[in-house]
Motif scaffolding. Structure first.
Motif, PDB file in Angstrom:
ATOM      1  N   GLY A   1      -4.832  44.886  87.560  1.00 38.92           N
ATOM      2  CA  GLY A   1      -5.343  46.102  88.196  1.00 38.92           C
ATOM      3  C   GLY A   1      -4.329  46.691  89.163  1.00 38.92           C
ATOM      4  N   SER A   2      -3.636  45.831  89.899  1.00 41.11           N
ATOM      5  CA  SER A   2      -2.613  46.293  90.840  1.00 41.11           C
ATOM      6  C   SER A   2      -1.431  46.922  90.111  1.00 41.11           C
ATOM      7  N   ILE A   3      -1.061  46.312  88.976  1.00 41.92           N
ATOM      8  CA  ILE A   3       0.036  46.866  88.184  1.00 41.92           C
ATOM      9  C   ILE A   3      -0.334  48.238  87.645  1.00 41.92           C
ATOM     10  N   HIS A   4      -1.561  48.362  87.107  1.00 38.15           N
ATOM     11  CA  HIS A   4      -2.021  49.643  86.567  1.00 38.15           C
ATOM     12  C   HIS A   4      -2.084  50.695  87.678  1.00 38.15           C
ATOM     13  N   LYS A   5      -2.552  50.293  88.845  1.00 42.02           N
ATOM     14  CA  LYS A   5      -2.624  51.206  89.984  1.00 42.02           C
ATOM     15  C   LYS A   5      -1.233  51.640  90.409  1.00 42.02           C
ATOM     16  N   PHE A   6      -0.297  50.696  90.426  1.00 46.79           N
ATOM     17  CA  PHE A   6       1.073  51.004  90.823  1.00 46.79           C
ATOM     18  C   PHE A   6       1.729  51.996  89.862  1.00 46.79           C
ATOM     19  N   ILE A   7       1.513  51.811  88.560  1.00 45.76           N
ATOM     20  CA  ILE A   7       2.180  52.642  87.557  1.00 45.76           C
ATOM     21  C   ILE A   7       1.605  54.048  87.512  1.00 45.76           C
ATOM     22  N   TYR A   8       0.263  54.146  87.570  1.00 49.39           N
ATOM     23  CA  TYR A   8      -0.377  55.435  87.326  1.00 49.39           C
ATOM     24  C   TYR A   8      -0.892  56.116  88.598  1.00 49.39           C
ATOM     25  N   SER A   9      -1.523  55.377  89.478  1.00 45.80           N
ATOM     26  CA  SER A   9      -2.155  55.996  90.643  1.00 45.80           C
ATOM     27  C   SER A   9      -1.148  56.498  91.673  1.00 45.80           C
TER      28      SER A   9
END
Length: 259
Positions: A118-126
């Motif tokens: 979730g942190s990786i996805h947040k870092f890449i997109y958010s």
């Protein structure tokens, strides 16, 4: 019946894509270690064949995507993985592997899904990292292509020049000799350095924010524990006060009777 058949076909297709992605990465790694050469037969056909398959896969998925803008954002790494600029671009195909594994909830089964992914996805997109990264790569590729044509050098060397120039490293092993080449270099220095600076700033801000968020969480937990302790202490004081009041009343009653 049709749903089961479609799921089975999709699963087989995804397994094939995963195998091809991992195989293409392994092929490039072997080429980097000089165990084989992807520019000689038969490895050049295998390498180019994989590129064609992933390009067709990307185009078909883009055509059938309901939200084209969302597709372009979510599959930015897939687009980079089919750019025949440098063999190392095949490593971007691993992003497709990760999304397939997430779609089939493999990470959940392995117990590595959750806060980490979730942190990786947040870092890449958010955080907007994917936008800045895509723009930075586009600037590097375009500059390298133009520089390669103008200065008459290979794409690999041109890309190396673009990266070292945009990151302000500047080894000086490759530099422009023509007037147009110097103009391209000047534009890359101004635009590329700006976007790469924003990129590094985004990475720094993300980790700084996460660190502060963790510290705030720790402080909030400590505050909650302190408030809980105060509440318990307050209850004990109230209980002790009640006992003192009862004892005082009992003493008054006793003195009154004795009189």
């Amino acid at each position: 019946m049709m749903d089961k058949k479609l799921k089975k076909i999709t699963l087989i297709y995804h397994i094939t894509i995963i195998f091809l992605a991992l195989f293409s990465v392994l092929l490039v790694l072997c080429s980097l270690f000089h165990w084989l050469s992807i520019v000689t037969y038969p490895y050049n056909y295998i390498h180019n064949g994989g590129l064609i398959i992933f390009a067709i896969d990307y185009v078909i998925r883009f055509i059938y995507a309901h939200d084209k803008k969302h597709f372009l954002i979510e599959n930015s790494f897939d687009l980079l993985g089919i750019i025949p600029m440098h063999p190392l671009f095949v490593f971007f195909r691993l992003g497709r592997v990760v999304r397939i594994l997430r779609a089939h909830r493999i990470f959940v089964v392995l117990g590595i899904d959750g806060a980490f992914t979730g942190s990786i996805h947040k870092f890449i997109y958010s955080t907007g990292f994917i936008y800045l990264f895509s723009i930075s790569v586009a600037i590097l590729i375009l500059s390298a292509l133009l520089y390669s044509v103008v200065e008459k050098i290979s794409l690999s060397n041109a890309l190396w020049w673009a990266i070292t120039t945009a990151t302000t490293v500047g080894y000086g092993d490759i530099y422009p000799h023509t007037f147009i080449g110097k103009i391209i270099a000047s534009i890359l220095m101004i635009g590329g350095i700006g976007f790469i600076g924003l990129l590094t700033s985004t990475i720094t801000d993300f980790f700084t924010f996460n660190k502060e968020a963790k510290e705030n969480t720790v402080n909030q937990n400590e505050l909650k524990e302190l408030m809980s302790s105060i509440d318990q202490l307050s209850k004990k004081v109230d209980h002790l006060s009640d006992q003192v009041n009862r004892l005082t009343k009992q003493k008054k009653n006793t003195n009154h009777r004795n009189r």
